[in-house]
Design a protein around this motif. Structure first.
Motif, short mmCIF file in Angstrom:
data_model
loop_
_atom_site.label_atom_id
_atom_site.label_comp_id
_atom_site.label_asym_id
_atom_site.label_seq_id
_atom_site.Cartn_x
_atom_site.Cartn_y
_atom_site.Cartn_z
N VAL A 153 -9.84 -37.04 14.85
CA VAL A 153 -10.23 -38.36 14.37
C VAL A 153 -10.61 -39.22 15.57
O VAL A 153 -9.81 -39.40 16.49
CB VAL A 153 -9.08 -39.03 13.59
N ARG A 154 -11.83 -39.72 15.57
CA ARG A 154 -12.28 -40.53 16.71
C ARG A 154 -11.38 -41.76 16.87
O ARG A 154 -11.14 -42.50 15.92
CB ARG A 154 -13.73 -40.96 16.52
N GLY A 155 -10.88 -41.96 18.07
CA GLY A 155 -9.98 -43.04 18.36
C GLY A 155 -8.53 -42.60 18.41
O GLY A 155 -7.71 -43.23 19.08
N LEU A 156 -8.21 -41.52 17.70
CA LEU A 156 -6.84 -41.00 17.68
C LEU A 156 -6.73 -39.63 18.32
O LEU A 156 -5.66 -39.24 18.79
CB LEU A 156 -6.32 -40.92 16.24
N GLY A 157 -7.83 -38.88 18.30
CA GLY A 157 -7.79 -37.52 18.81
C GLY A 157 -7.33 -36.55 17.73
O GLY A 157 -7.33 -36.87 16.54
N PRO A 158 -6.90 -35.36 18.12
CA PRO A 158 -6.45 -34.36 17.13
C PRO A 158 -5.18 -34.85 16.42
O PRO A 158 -4.21 -35.26 17.06
CB PRO A 158 -6.17 -33.12 17.98
N VAL A 159 -5.22 -34.80 15.10
CA VAL A 159 -4.09 -35.23 14.27
C VAL A 159 -3.64 -34.05 13.42
O VAL A 159 -4.45 -33.42 12.74
CB VAL A 159 -4.50 -36.40 13.35
N ARG A 160 -2.35 -33.75 13.47
CA ARG A 160 -1.81 -32.66 12.64
C ARG A 160 -1.23 -33.24 11.35
O ARG A 160 -0.45 -34.20 11.38
CB ARG A 160 -0.74 -31.86 13.37
N PHE A 161 -1.60 -32.62 10.22
CA PHE A 161 -1.11 -33.00 8.91
C PHE A 161 -0.24 -31.89 8.34
O PHE A 161 -0.66 -30.73 8.29
CB PHE A 161 -2.27 -33.26 7.94
N CYS A 162 0.95 -32.23 7.93
CA CYS A 162 1.82 -31.28 7.22
C CYS A 162 2.72 -32.08 6.30
O CYS A 162 2.93 -33.27 6.51
CB CYS A 162 2.63 -30.42 8.19
N SER B 290 -3.81 -22.08 -3.02
CA SER B 290 -4.70 -21.88 -1.87
C SER B 290 -4.43 -22.88 -0.74
O SER B 290 -5.01 -22.76 0.33
CB SER B 290 -6.16 -22.03 -2.31
N PHE B 291 -3.53 -23.83 -0.94
CA PHE B 291 -3.31 -24.87 0.06
C PHE B 291 -2.65 -24.30 1.32
O PHE B 291 -1.66 -23.57 1.22
CB PHE B 291 -2.40 -25.98 -0.48
N PRO B 292 -3.14 -24.64 2.50
CA PRO B 292 -2.51 -24.19 3.74
C PRO B 292 -1.29 -25.05 4.09
O PRO B 292 -1.14 -26.17 3.60
CB PRO B 292 -3.62 -24.39 4.78
N PHE B 293 -0.45 -24.53 4.96
CA PHE B 293 0.75 -25.25 5.38
C PHE B 293 0.39 -26.52 6.15
O PHE B 293 1.04 -27.56 5.98
CB PHE B 293 1.63 -24.35 6.25
N SER B 294 -0.62 -26.46 6.99
CA SER B 294 -1.02 -27.63 7.78
C SER B 294 -2.48 -27.53 8.16
O SER B 294 -3.09 -26.45 8.09
CB SER B 294 -0.16 -27.77 9.05
N VAL B 295 -3.05 -28.67 8.55
CA VAL B 295 -4.42 -28.72 9.06
C VAL B 295 -4.43 -29.68 10.24
O VAL B 295 -3.51 -30.51 10.41
CB VAL B 295 -5.44 -29.19 7.99
N LYS C 137 -6.28 -24.64 10.27
CA LYS C 137 -7.72 -24.91 10.24
C LYS C 137 -8.00 -26.28 10.83
O LYS C 137 -7.25 -27.23 10.63
CB LYS C 137 -8.25 -24.84 8.81
N ARG C 138 -9.10 -26.38 11.56
CA ARG C 138 -9.45 -27.62 12.25
C ARG C 138 -10.71 -28.23 11.64
O ARG C 138 -11.64 -27.51 11.26
CB ARG C 138 -9.63 -27.38 13.75
N TYR C 139 -10.73 -29.56 11.58
CA TYR C 139 -11.85 -30.31 11.04
C TYR C 139 -12.26 -31.39 12.05
O TYR C 139 -11.45 -31.83 12.87
CB TYR C 139 -11.48 -31.00 9.72
N GLY C 140 -13.51 -31.84 11.94
CA GLY C 140 -13.95 -32.96 12.77
C GLY C 140 -14.79 -32.53 13.96
O GLY C 140 -15.15 -31.37 14.10
#
Length: 267
Positions: free
Chosen positions: A130-139, A121-126, A16-19
């Protein structure tokens, strides 16, 4: 439990993507340490962040229901990622895994029905833009397994292998309880450190976290660690002696890096 790769569930699909957002506070490995969690959430920069990402291992500790209630109070600002501890809780609660020691039985049993559903309900990653960094993957562990250790000593070859399936140039992981920010080739590898059980050289009573946007700030927050130790003892945590020792005399980063890089998969 045999050590193997535990990646996204087949039903999850794309992350899932945010921002886009301006600021993201990253809190990982809380381990239900409420005094530490509350202290970090009281930080002005955390209170003002657009999102607060909890990067796995939220409830494996003395007060799972309290940790869940605290996170839920943030509403839609809270984004949670599944850690290996959340996997354990689900597997033990459903009978898919038989606890190997008293603490593995004790911790899941302290989760109420609502908390079990929440962590399940938590997903494996999101991914968060983030402005200034671009797309950031969290896992929690790595992009391919919730129990794969990523450290400041992870070789470039293994890092390239674990990130081969993702597009993002910025990766935020947890799991090792080590705070760091490094570049590996063209990618940036970040760990906010642990809120509830950090491994470090500093004096005890510090919670570690990170603030993203427009760059990366590695942060710490002081809290009363004596309150956390007292809560562990009062609850009768079967692992209280070991956990209290890690809170008051944490392992050094050098020790953890050596152990994690030798094992690679750490449950």
């Amino acid at each position: 439990m045999s050590l193997e790769f535990y990646g996204p569930a087949p039903w999850e699909g794309q992350a899932k993507r945010y921002g886009p957002v301006d600021r993201v506070a990253v809190l990982s490995d809380v381990h239900a340490n409420l005094p530490a969690l509350r202290a970090v959430l009281a930080e002005p920069d955390v209170a003002a962040a657009d999102l607060v990402v909890f990067n796995g291992d939220l409830t494996w500790g003395v007060d799972p229901d309290g940790a869940v209630a605290t996170v839920k109070s943030l509403g839609r600002r809270a984004v949670c990622v599944r850690g290996n501890s959340e996997r354990y809780v689900r597997q033990i609660a459903t009978g898919a895994y038989t606890p190997a020691n008293p603490r593995q039985e004790w911790v899941p049993a302290r989760h109420g029905t609502g908390s079990l559903a929440f962590v399940g309900s938590f997903p494996f990653s999101v991914v968060v833009d983030v402005r200034g960094l671009g797309p950031v993957r969290f896992c929690h562990g790595s992009p391919r397994s919730d129990n794969e250790a990523v450290t400041p000593g992870t070789p470039a070859e293994r890092f390239a292998e674990m990130t081969a399936g993702i597009e993002e140039d910025v990766l935020v992981t947890g799991h090792t309880h080590l705070q760091f920010d490094r570049f590996v080739g063209t990618r940036r590898s970040i760990n906010p450190g642990s809120v509830g059980l950090p491994f470090h050289h500093d004096e005890p009573g510090l919670a570690y976290w990170a603030l993203l946007g427009p760059d990366v700030q590695l942060r710490t927050t002081r809290y009363d660690v004596r309150e956390s130790v007292a809560a562990i003892q009062a609850a009768g945590d079967p692992g209280q002696a070991r956990i209290a020792e890690m809170l008051l005399k944490p392992p050094t980063p050098e020790e953890i890096i050596a152990e994690a890089e030798e094992a690679v998969l750490v449950d």
